[in-house]
Each structure stands twice: as structure tokens, then as C-alpha cells.
Motif scaffolding. Structure first.
Motif, PDB file in Angstrom:
ATOM      1  N   PRO A 309      38.882 -24.318  36.439  1.00 29.63           N
ATOM      2  CA  PRO A 309      39.571 -23.299  35.639  1.00 29.63           C
ATOM      3  C   PRO A 309      38.749 -22.051  35.385  1.00 29.63           C
ATOM      4  O   PRO A 309      39.301 -20.977  35.158  1.00 29.63           O
ATOM      5  N   ASP A 310      37.423 -22.165  35.432  1.00 29.97           N
ATOM      6  CA  ASP A 310      36.577 -21.010  35.119  1.00 29.97           C
ATOM      7  C   ASP A 310      36.779 -19.862  36.098  1.00 29.97           C
ATOM      8  O   ASP A 310      36.523 -18.700  35.764  1.00 29.97           O
ATOM      9  N   GLU A 311      37.240 -20.162  37.333  1.00 33.04           N
ATOM     10  CA  GLU A 311      37.493 -19.092  38.300  1.00 33.04           C
ATOM     11  C   GLU A 311      38.591 -18.149  37.817  1.00 33.04           C
ATOM     12  O   GLU A 311      38.611 -16.976  38.180  1.00 33.04           O
ATOM     13  N   VAL A 312      39.482 -18.652  36.980  1.00 39.08           N
ATOM     14  CA  VAL A 312      40.576 -17.840  36.454  1.00 39.08           C
ATOM     15  C   VAL A 312      40.222 -17.243  35.097  1.00 39.08           C
ATOM     16  O   VAL A 312      40.530 -16.077  34.816  1.00 39.08           O
ATOM     17  N   THR A 313      39.553 -18.012  34.272  1.00 37.30           N
ATOM     18  CA  THR A 313      39.355 -17.600  32.884  1.00 37.30           C
ATOM     19  C   THR A 313      38.066 -16.822  32.630  1.00 37.30           C
ATOM     20  O   THR A 313      38.004 -16.022  31.698  1.00 37.30           O
ATOM     21  N   LYS A 318      32.856 -10.106  31.853  1.00 38.29           N
ATOM     22  CA  LYS A 318      31.727 -10.146  30.928  1.00 38.29           C
ATOM     23  C   LYS A 318      32.022 -11.093  29.773  1.00 38.29           C
ATOM     24  O   LYS A 318      31.127 -11.741  29.234  1.00 38.29           O
ATOM     25  N   GLU A 319      33.275 -11.135  29.364  1.00 35.30           N
ATOM     26  CA  GLU A 319      33.705 -12.027  28.301  1.00 35.30           C
ATOM     27  C   GLU A 319      34.885 -12.851  28.800  1.00 35.30           C
ATOM     28  O   GLU A 319      35.659 -12.403  29.653  1.00 35.30           O
TER      29      GLU A 319
END
Length: 357
Positions: A309-313, A318-319
Motif C-alpha cells: 500500500p505504501d506505493e499509493v499512500t 514528502k508527507e
């Protein structure tokens, strides 16, 4: 910069003469940093494929073949059966890195078959023969791209409007970075340059390709540096481009083609195909024959890799750009139905419906 100088700078994978490491360009750092790294262990090669440091179905196949040959060279035994046991263990491990790109399994299976067929050789000689076989896989990939490029260039000539540059749309990166050289979906553009076209004779529109931005980071980097007129747009701007008549043809790559002509490619490709059908824009899939999976009847049976999920969120920001804990849907690929595909360009010719691959 000449076309050849450009290719020398951005070659995706190469096996040095000493065969002690696999030299790749780390594509996760592009376009800001052009950095080559040397992979020396099976874990480093596995991680590079998994984390998309080397990516694109053909390039993954070349990396797997040359990497496996490099690792086989380091196996410390003179016994053929023990050598094969360790060789197969490495190959099976590398096969777990990515589930969708059939070229990975094709290359590993070819190297495995070659090894089994030559187990009567002394181990030191077998190691050299495996290196030679991996280099043949590379050279074959280069020729495959040349053949695809020649067919695609003819299509470009056919769809080009008099007195105007031909408008081309591509999605994700199926360029020289994704192959041993030329690319698949970009091969027609590079062929055009080699045939004497100027970079201004074509105008390539690159989808940014969310969420990993391969179109923004890689394809626009490639084509711009090759001197081709290049425009970058968000994925959701394709409809307006086609509505305005700017796109004459779509070229995309793919990671796997099912026996009925359904094609799996980077997420968002099927949406482009639907729009192309609506606006009457020809849509071509550029696919080496090794990408065709005869054992998979339709696209419904193609495994789709789900990514974090981190690829989207979070990635590229930067944030964090989404609430903590929100559910994320992040498939790496989608499947374009064969009914939406004008033709599949392989090194052996142009295929059209009805597809019986």
C-alpha cells in the motif's frame, strides 16, 4: 548524442567479461540519478528483480539468464550431479521473485534445460557453456526488438497524417530499459531514428503510469534523451488527448499474453485500450513470442501481482497522502481483453484477431 551513444548509456543489464557480477542500471533511482550497481549473490539478484531495480519482462528474462550463469560459475564442485542440484536450487529461488512476467520463468527454464542437456560435460566447461547460452538469450532479445521495431515503424508510416508528426501514446515503460536494447513498445520509435526520421517527425505521449511512475521516470527519460519530441501526461488525461485527435496509434508492451490474445500489462493499460476503441485509435501490443503463454487459456488465469500500500499512500510524497489505516487496492497489472487489441506485434510478424496463439 547519437542513438548508439544513448543505448550505451542506458543499457539495462550486462554481464561483464569476468562474469563475477551482473551489472544493472538501478531503475528505481531514475531519472534523477543514473547509477549502475553490481549484483554478486542470488539474494541481491532476487531483490533487484522483486524491487524493480531491473524491470520489464524481456530485461527480467535476460537478467535471470545472465545472473543464473554468473551464479553457476561460483558453484564450488566438480561433480555434475551436485553442480546441477545447486544450480536448480538457485533457479527455483530466483523464480519466486516475480509471479507475472512469464519471461522470468521462460529464461530460467531454458537455462535449466540447457544445463540438463549438457551434464555430461566437465563442470568447468559446463559453466562456460551456460555463460554462452545466457549471452545468446541476450542477442536473441536484441534481434526480437529489432524485428518488432521494423513492423511498428511500418504502422507509424501508415497512420501518419501528411505534413504532421505521427502521434504515439505509450503506457508504462517498454523501452530499452525494459529489454536488452531498443525496447518493445519503443522499438518502432528507435527504428524510425535509425531509418533517418528526425525526433520531430514523431510526438510521443507518455502516460505517467501511477503509482510507480514508470512512464514519467523511465519512458519520458528515455525518449527525451534520445531526441524524440516527448510529452508527459497524467494517466487520466488520455481521453482528452484522443478526443483532440492527437493520438494516431498506441504502442504498449506486455508481461504475458494468454492463448486467446488477452494481454497483461502494467495497471491502467486496459483503460487505455477501452478509450482507444471508443475513439477509433489503433491499439497494438508489442510482445516477444516468449511472452505468449500457450498454457494459459485466457487472461482470467493470469496471476496478478498485488503490491504494497505504501506505493499509493507514501511513495514520492514528502508527507503521507492518505489517512493512516485506509485500505489500499494496488494491483501491479491488469488484463486487456483481446477484443480491444488491434494487433499483437511479435518478432515473427503481426497477429490479428481471431487470436489462436
Amino acid at each position: 548524442m547519437s542513438v548508439e551513444e544513448f543505448f550505451d548509456r542506458v543499457i539495462s543489464v550486462k554481464l561483464p567479461e569476468d562474469c563475477e557480477s551482473l551489472d544493472i542500471i538501478d531503475q528505481t533511482l531514475l531519472p534523477g540519478t543514473v547509477k549502475r550497481i553490481n549484483l554478486r549473490t542470488k539474494e541481491e539478484l532476487w531483490e533487484a528483480i522483486k524491487k524493480l531495480r531491473v524491470r520489464g519482462a524481456p530485461a527480467i528474462g535476460v537478467a535471470a539468464a545472465e545472473g543464473l550463469a554468473m551464479l553457476a560459475k561460483k558453484i564450488d564442485t566438480a561433480d555434475q550431479q551436485e553442480f546441477y542440484r545447486q544450480f536448480k536450487e538457485i533457479a527455483d529461488y530466483l523464480a519466486t521473485s516475480r509471479p507475472t512476467a512469464v519471461n522470468l520463468f521462460w529464461a530460467l527454464n531454458r537455462m535449466d534445460a540447457f544445463c540438463r542437456d549438457h551434464l555430461d560435460l566437465p563442470v568447468d566447461q559446463l559453466k562456460q557453456e551456460l555463460i554462452a547460452e545466457s549471452r545468446r538469450i541476450r542477442e536473441e532479445d536484441v534481434q526480437i526488438s529489432r524485428n518488432i521495431g521494423a513492423i511498428g515503424f511500418k504502422i507509424m508510416q501508415q497512420v501518419r497524417k501528411p505534413g504532421q508528426p505521427v502521434g504515439i501514446l505509450t503506457h508504462c515503460n517498454a523501452g530499452t530499459l525494459a529489454t536488452a536494447k531498443y525496447g518493445t513498445a519503443t522499438a518502432p520509435m528507435y527504428t524510425a531514428l535509425e531509418q533517418g526520421w528526425a525526433g520531430t517527425d514523431m510526438h510521443v505521449y507518455c502516460d505517467e503510469t501511477r503509482p510507480l511512475l514508470q512512464g514519467a521516470r523511465l519512458t519520458s527519460f528515455e525518449l527525451y534523451n534520445a531526441g524524440i519530441t516527448t510529452t508527459l501526461q497524467c494517466d487520466n488525461m488520455v481521453s482528452m488527448l484522443m478526443q483532440q485527435g492527437r493520438i494516431d496509434v498506441v504502442f504498449v508492451g506486455c508481461d504475458r499474453v494468454a492463448a486467446n490474445g488477452d494481454a497483461a500489462n502494467k495497471i491502467g493499460t486496459s483503460g487505455v485500450a477501452i478509450l482507444a476503441k471508443h475513439y477509433g485509435v489503433p491499439f497494438y501490443v508489442c510482445a516477444p513470442s516468449s511472452t505468449i503463454d500457450h498454457d494459459t487459456p485466457t487472461g482470467a488465469q493470469i496471476p496478478i501481482e498485488m503490491r504494497g500500500p505504501d506505493e499509493v499512500t507514501e511513495m514520492w510524497y514528502k508527507e503521507r497522502m492518505a489517512p493512516e489505516g485506509v485500505d489500499v487496492f494496488n494491483p501491479a497489472f491488469d488484463v486487456t481483453d483481446h477484443s480491444l487489441i488491434t494487433g499483437i506485434i511479435t518478432e515473427n510478424g503481426l497477429l490479428s484477431a481471431p487470436y489462436e496463439l
